[in-house]
Design a protein around this motif. Structure first.
Motif, PDB file in Angstrom:
ATOM      1  N   LEU A 204       0.839  -1.236  -0.239  1.00  0.00           N
ATOM      2  CA  LEU A 204       0.212  -0.168  -0.099  1.00  0.00           C
ATOM      3  C   LEU A 204       0.889   1.116   0.141  1.00  0.00           C
ATOM      4  O   LEU A 204       0.738   2.107  -0.774  1.00  0.00           O
ATOM      5  N   LEU A 205       2.023   1.203   0.928  1.00  0.00           N
ATOM      6  CA  LEU A 205       2.667   2.467   0.816  1.00  0.00           C
ATOM      7  C   LEU A 205       3.722   2.563  -0.462  1.00  0.00           C
ATOM      8  O   LEU A 205       3.722   3.599  -1.053  1.00  0.00           O
ATOM      9  N   GLY A 206       3.989   1.533  -1.204  1.00  0.00           N
ATOM     10  CA  GLY A 206       4.792   1.422  -2.482  1.00  0.00           C
ATOM     11  C   GLY A 206       3.480   2.227  -3.463  1.00  0.00           C
ATOM     12  O   GLY A 206       3.942   2.841  -4.247  1.00  0.00           O
ATOM     13  N   ALA A 207       2.366   1.739  -3.269  1.00  0.00           N
ATOM     14  CA  ALA A 207       1.091   2.023  -4.327  1.00  0.00           C
ATOM     15  C   ALA A 207       0.958   3.562  -4.155  1.00  0.00           C
ATOM     16  O   ALA A 207       0.626   4.492  -5.176  1.00  0.00           O
ATOM     17  N   SER A 208       1.246   4.201  -2.900  1.00  0.00           N
ATOM     18  CA  SER A 208       1.071   5.611  -2.582  1.00  0.00           C
ATOM     19  C   SER A 208       1.748   6.520  -3.410  1.00  0.00           C
ATOM     20  O   SER A 208       1.562   7.646  -3.872  1.00  0.00           O
ATOM     21  N   GLY A 209       2.995   6.180  -3.712  1.00  0.00           N
ATOM     22  CA  GLY A 209       4.070   6.737  -4.538  1.00  0.00           C
ATOM     23  C   GLY A 209       3.570   6.633  -5.850  1.00  0.00           C
ATOM     24  O   GLY A 209       4.235   7.654  -6.652  1.00  0.00           O
ATOM     25  N   TYR A 210       2.692   6.101  -6.413  1.00  0.00           N
ATOM     26  CA  TYR A 210       1.938   6.216  -7.646  1.00  0.00           C
ATOM     27  C   TYR A 210       0.457   6.634  -7.787  1.00  0.00           C
ATOM     28  O   TYR A 210      -0.092   6.693  -8.896  1.00  0.00           O
TER      29      TYR A 210
END
Length: 447
Positions: A265-271
């Motif tokens: 989820l945190l990785g996705a937040s960067g996108y």
């Protein structure tokens, strides 16, 4: 003087300092509003209709008014009592439902169409581009080529200003048969309300259950809910807060699946938004607050790396997109918005979204930092959020509209509610609700 009198005097002194902190935040807003008006009259507009807020002056009531007032009254009256007495899981469920009702009722003050269903269907918004995405792989491969303005196929403002993950959310919703602004708006509200679960849960794991219980009413009645409903940034706040909570759970409970999911989820937040890379300041604070589980943080990092690898393999290069967005940013109003005004007026805007409790928590958190008091997460996470906000502010890449853009950071200022004693805490909860109701009924927020 007796010890009891000393303690009473100290409490009065701290309460006075809290009021001064809140008054200082209010004064900053007033000065920013006056300065914005004067600059406009002098022929140097700051390009925000109700500066420092991006809104129009429009006193009004709507179908959501009775519900919003009722939610505010009930939470201020019973919220702290319930937060202290409910079992933990029912408390989180009540907190989520309260945030959902609060956010939706505030949006409905503007009416169903204007406040919910039509918010994300305007020309600059994401839904304008959804019908044109006939192939997701092709969209990802060609995404950066359409970021710059003044070309026939350039993306609309919000799509161009974000990585493709944000557009993918609404494309996915459309493909599920939930097309249109109503479903998109309700999704933003539903996901944004997850902050009312994620922040208390994180505080329970990084500080104490008491800290989590203290935070619950403040996150549920968060003034920033005005902009959670309805904006994609509200959705971003819910995604990032949930990722942080899962990371904290994974570290504290030694759960690899939770840590990996949090990392995804945190990785996705960067996108979802380029600026959300700053959420990792808060992530670092969580890692510091749960030292026993730091090895699990590597699993979260692995989850984030999977997201990065997937987008990169699909043809979207984050760094290329970021550099092009900085150019697109100055192709629009940003070039005309004076940095000398917005670098401090932005802080006035986020002070409204956080409410007076935000200033009180930061004052108490700074004092706790100096004294190295207990409830480490209760002062560490708000200070981390403030650090992220300051970094975003100084960068100059968010001039105006930050009451919406910085929601993923501002909501973590409520994490320090336990730093305020129980009785004054209720008074500040009333102040939070009052600010939200006044702003939402006096101004018509736009973006």
């Amino acid at each position: 003087m007796s010890p009891a009198l000393d303690r009473a005097s100290a409490r009065m002194s701290r309460a006075r300092a809290d009021r001064l902190a809140a008054a200082g935040a209010a004064a900053l807003f007033v000065v920013a509003a006056v300065a914005g008006t004067l600059l406009g009259l002098a022929g140097h507009p700051v390009h925000a209709g109700a500066a420092p807020l991006f809104a129009h002056w429009l006193p009004h009531v709507g179908p959501g008014t009775p519900l919003a007032v009722a939610v505010a009254v009930l939470v201020c009256r019973y919220g702290p009592w319930l937060a202290a007495r409910l079992r933990w899981r029912p408390l989180l469920a009540v907190s989520y439902l309260t945030a959902l009702a609060w956010t939706l009722s505030l949006a409905l003050v503007d009416g169903w169409q204007r406040g919910v269903a039509g918010r994300l269907t305007t020309r600059p918004e994401y839904l304008t581009e959804v019908p044109g995405v006939t192939s997701v792989p092709a969209m990802l491969r060609g995404f950066t080529g359409r970021i710059l303005d003044h070309q026939p196929d350039s993306w609309t403002t919000h799509v161009a200003g974000h990585p493709p993950g944000a557009l993918l959310v609404f494309v996915g919703l459309d493909r599920l048969g939930l097309a249109g602004g109503a479903w998109a708006g309700l999704l933003c509200v539903a996901v944004g309300a997850l902050t009312a679960v994620a922040v208390p849960a994180t505080m329970r794991l990084t500080a104490s259950e008491r800290a989590g219980r203290a935070a619950a009413p403040f996150v549920a009645l968060f003034p920033g809910a005005i902009w959670v409903g309805v904006s994609a940034d509200g959705l971003f706040a819910g995604v990032t807060a949930t990722g942080i909570a899962l990371l904290a759970y994974g570290m504290a409970r030694r759960s690899v699946p939770a840590a990996v999911t949090g990392g995804l989820l945190l990785g996705a937040s960067g996108y979802l938004s380029y600026g959300l890379v700053l959420i990792f300041v808060i992530v670092a604070a969580v890692v510091l607050a749960v030292p026993g589980g730091r090895r699990l943080a590597w699993w979260a990092a692995a989850g984030a790396a999977v997201v990065v690898a997937a987008f990169t393999a699909a043809g979207f290069d984050w760094l290329t997109g970021y550099h092009l967005v900085t150019r697109r940013y100055y192709q629009g109003l940003a070039a005309q918005r004076p940095y000398a005004y917005w670098v401090w007026a932005d802080l006035a805007a986020v002070a409204v979204a956080a409410g007076p409790m935000g200033a009180v928590v930061l004052r108490r958190a700074t004092r706790a930092l100096r004294r190295r008091t207990v409830l480490g997460g209760a002062w560490l996470l708000p200070l981390a959020a403030a650090t992220a906000i300051l970094a975003a502010d100084v960068s100059g890449y968010s001039k105006a509209e930050v009451e919406r853009i910085w929601l993923p950071f501002a909501v973590w200022l409520m994490a320090g509610a336990a730093l305020v004693p129980g009785r004054p805490r209720r008074h500040w909860l009333i102040a939070q609700a009052t600010v939200a109701l006044i702003v939402n009924h006096v101004l018509f927020t736009v973006w």
